[in-house]
Design a protein around this motif. Structure first.
Motif, PDB file in Angstrom:
ATOM      1  N   ASP A  68       0.850  -1.196   0.000  1.00  0.00           N
ATOM      2  CA  ASP A  68       0.000   0.000   0.000  1.00  0.00           C
ATOM      3  C   ASP A  68       0.883   1.242   0.000  1.00  0.00           C
ATOM      4  N   LEU A  69       1.027   1.892  -1.162  1.00  0.00           N
ATOM      5  CA  LEU A  69       1.898   3.062  -1.277  1.00  0.00           C
ATOM      6  C   LEU A  69       1.475   4.169  -0.317  1.00  0.00           C
ATOM      7  N   ALA A  70       0.194   4.511  -0.270  1.00  0.00           N
ATOM      8  CA  ALA A  70      -0.270   5.583   0.616  1.00  0.00           C
ATOM      9  C   ALA A  70       0.049   5.259   2.075  1.00  0.00           C
ATOM     10  N   GLY A  71      -0.209   4.041   2.486  1.00  0.00           N
ATOM     11  CA  GLY A  71       0.069   3.636   3.863  1.00  0.00           C
ATOM     12  C   GLY A  71       1.550   3.663   4.184  1.00  0.00           C
ATOM     13  N   GLN A  72       2.383   3.256   3.223  1.00  0.00           N
ATOM     14  CA  GLN A  72       3.823   3.271   3.466  1.00  0.00           C
ATOM     15  C   GLN A  72       4.366   4.696   3.515  1.00  0.00           C
ATOM     16  N   ILE A  73       3.848   5.584   2.673  1.00  0.00           N
ATOM     17  CA  ILE A  73       4.266   7.000   2.726  1.00  0.00           C
ATOM     18  C   ILE A  73       3.944   7.560   4.115  1.00  0.00           C
ATOM     19  N   ALA A  74       2.721   7.313   4.585  1.00  0.00           N
ATOM     20  CA  ALA A  74       2.302   7.838   5.877  1.00  0.00           C
ATOM     21  C   ALA A  74       3.221   7.346   6.992  1.00  0.00           C
ATOM     22  N   GLN A  75       3.533   6.049   7.026  1.00  0.00           N
ATOM     23  CA  GLN A  75       4.385   5.515   8.091  1.00  0.00           C
ATOM     24  C   GLN A  75       5.816   6.019   7.966  1.00  0.00           C
ATOM     25  N   ALA A  76       6.337   6.099   6.763  1.00  0.00           N
ATOM     26  CA  ALA A  76       7.699   6.610   6.572  1.00  0.00           C
ATOM     27  C   ALA A  76       7.790   8.066   7.045  1.00  0.00           C
ATOM     28  N   LEU A  77       6.753   8.850   6.800  1.00  0.00           N
ATOM     29  CA  LEU A  77       6.744  10.234   7.290  1.00  0.00           C
ATOM     30  C   LEU A  77       6.615  10.281   8.808  1.00  0.00           C
ATOM     31  N   ARG A  78       5.834   9.381   9.395  1.00  0.00           N
ATOM     32  CA  ARG A  78       5.757   9.307  10.866  1.00  0.00           C
ATOM     33  C   ARG A  78       7.149   9.022  11.440  1.00  0.00           C
ATOM     34  N   VAL A  92       0.593  11.338   1.987  1.00  0.00           N
ATOM     35  CA  VAL A  92       1.080  12.584   2.590  1.00  0.00           C
ATOM     36  C   VAL A  92      -0.060  13.276   3.333  1.00  0.00           C
ATOM     37  N   GLU A  93      -1.194  13.446   2.667  1.00  0.00           N
ATOM     38  CA  GLU A  93      -2.320  14.167   3.259  1.00  0.00           C
ATOM     39  C   GLU A  93      -2.903  13.440   4.465  1.00  0.00           C
ATOM     40  N   ALA A  94      -2.863  12.113   4.454  1.00  0.00           N
ATOM     41  CA  ALA A  94      -3.431  11.335   5.563  1.00  0.00           C
ATOM     42  C   ALA A  94      -2.705  11.580   6.875  1.00  0.00           C
ATOM     43  N   VAL A  95      -1.441  11.922   6.815  1.00  0.00           N
ATOM     44  CA  VAL A  95      -0.637  12.039   8.023  1.00  0.00           C
ATOM     45  C   VAL A  95      -0.175  13.472   8.308  1.00  0.00           C
ATOM     46  N   ALA A  96      -0.401  14.392   7.395  1.00  0.00           N
ATOM     47  CA  ALA A  96       0.147  15.752   7.517  1.00  0.00           C
ATOM     48  C   ALA A  96      -0.243  16.428   8.833  1.00  0.00           C
ATOM     49  N   ASP A  97      -1.507  16.458   9.180  1.00  0.00           N
ATOM     50  CA  ASP A  97      -1.926  17.115  10.422  1.00  0.00           C
ATOM     51  C   ASP A  97      -1.343  16.421  11.649  1.00  0.00           C
ATOM     52  N   GLU A  98      -1.340  15.107  11.623  1.00  0.00           N
ATOM     53  CA  GLU A  98      -0.833  14.307  12.751  1.00  0.00           C
ATOM     54  C   GLU A  98       0.619  14.644  13.086  1.00  0.00           C
ATOM     55  N   LEU A 108       3.111  18.399   9.365  1.00  0.00           N
ATOM     56  CA  LEU A 108       3.686  18.634   8.031  1.00  0.00           C
ATOM     57  C   LEU A 108       2.751  19.557   7.265  1.00  0.00           C
ATOM     58  N   ARG A 109       3.190  20.772   7.036  1.00  0.00           N
ATOM     59  CA  ARG A 109       2.348  21.734   6.326  1.00  0.00           C
ATOM     60  C   ARG A 109       2.389  21.476   4.833  1.00  0.00           C
ATOM     61  N   LEU A 110       1.250  21.744   4.197  1.00  0.00           N
ATOM     62  CA  LEU A 110       1.150  21.635   2.749  1.00  0.00           C
ATOM     63  C   LEU A 110       0.953  23.031   2.184  1.00  0.00           C
ATOM     64  N   PRO A 111       1.577  23.368   1.079  1.00  0.00           N
ATOM     65  CA  PRO A 111       2.436  22.500   0.299  1.00  0.00           C
ATOM     66  C   PRO A 111       3.692  22.096   1.063  1.00  0.00           C
ATOM     67  N   LEU A 112       4.292  21.001   0.614  1.00  0.00           N
ATOM     68  CA  LEU A 112       5.497  20.456   1.229  1.00  0.00           C
ATOM     69  C   LEU A 112       6.675  21.419   1.090  1.00  0.00           C
ATOM     70  N   PRO A 113       7.706  21.226   1.913  1.00  0.00           N
ATOM     71  CA  PRO A 113       8.966  21.926   1.665  1.00  0.00           C
ATOM     72  C   PRO A 113       9.498  21.485   0.292  1.00  0.00           C
ATOM     73  N   PRO A 114      10.532  22.143  -0.226  1.00  0.00           N
ATOM     74  CA  PRO A 114      11.116  21.655  -1.468  1.00  0.00           C
ATOM     75  C   PRO A 114      11.342  20.145  -1.366  1.00  0.00           C
ATOM     76  N   ALA A 115      10.947  19.433  -2.424  1.00  0.00           N
ATOM     77  CA  ALA A 115      10.984  17.975  -2.382  1.00  0.00           C
ATOM     78  C   ALA A 115      11.354  17.415  -3.743  1.00  0.00           C
ATOM     79  N   SER A 116      11.961  16.259  -3.713  1.00  0.00           N
ATOM     80  CA  SER A 116      12.221  15.485  -4.926  1.00  0.00           C
ATOM     81  C   SER A 116      11.602  14.118  -4.751  1.00  0.00           C
ATOM     82  N   LEU A 117      10.989  13.624  -5.810  1.00  0.00           N
ATOM     83  CA  LEU A 117      10.443  12.280  -5.838  1.00  0.00           C
ATOM     84  C   LEU A 117      11.240  11.545  -6.913  1.00  0.00           C
ATOM     85  N   ILE A 118      11.973  10.529  -6.490  1.00  0.00           N
ATOM     86  CA  ILE A 118      12.870   9.809  -7.386  1.00  0.00           C
ATOM     87  C   ILE A 118      12.384   8.377  -7.517  1.00  0.00           C
ATOM     88  N   GLY A 119      12.104   7.969  -8.743  1.00  0.00           N
ATOM     89  CA  GLY A 119      11.693   6.594  -9.004  1.00  0.00           C
ATOM     90  C   GLY A 119      12.902   5.679  -9.062  1.00  0.00           C
TER      91      GLY A 119
END
Length: 136
Positions: free
Chosen positions: A48-58, A96-102, A105-116
């Motif tokens: 689950d990509l969304a779930g993994q993003i949320a936990q990695a951000l936590r 990102v949005e699921a965990v931001a308030d918790e 993490l303010r949106l928009p995000l700080p400068p970010a890179s997404l690397i595949g």
């Protein structure tokens, strides 16, 4: 505050992150690549990509807090996502949005890179997050 985020006129908009961060502090905090694992190593949100993003951000938040920082101090985020394709952006942002308030993490995000990437260090790891923060 040691960090100011902004997107000046003339840069691509809208995007889910700021293009520029200016840091005025003197103490750097670097949080290594965080993944979707609990402290005991238990995987969180397999497949689950969304779930993994949320936990990695936590987990990133825990690392920042341990150094006296928060996401307000973050200059830059780097996301590594396995087998990335543009169709995954909805799931990515949902995580990102699921965990931001918790985690503050303010949106928009700080400068970010997404690397595949093809893969990360274990086959079930879909995402890894790194953060760089600056404190006064």
């Amino acid at each position: 505050m040691a960090v100011q985020h902004f997107t000046p006129e003339g840069m691509l908009q809208p995007v889910p992150y700021h293009h520029v961060a200016v840091g005025t502090g003197s103490r750097h905090v670097h949080v290594s690549g965080q993944i979707a694992r609990r402290a005991d190593g238990t995987p969180v949100a397999p497949g689950d990509l969304a779930g993994q993003i949320a936990q990695a951000l936590r987990n990133t938040s825990v690392g920042l807090e341990s150094a006296g920082a928060s996401f307000a101090d973050v200059l830059r985020l780097t996301f590594y996502v396995t087998r990335w394709s543009p169709e995954k952006i909805g799931d990515f942002m949902a995580g990102v949005e699921a965990v931001a308030d918790e985690i503050g993490l303010r949106l928009p995000l700080p400068p970010a890179s997404l690397i595949g990437v093809d893969h990360l260090f274990e086959p079930d790891v879909l995402v890894e997050v790194e953060a760089t923060a600056l404190l006064d």
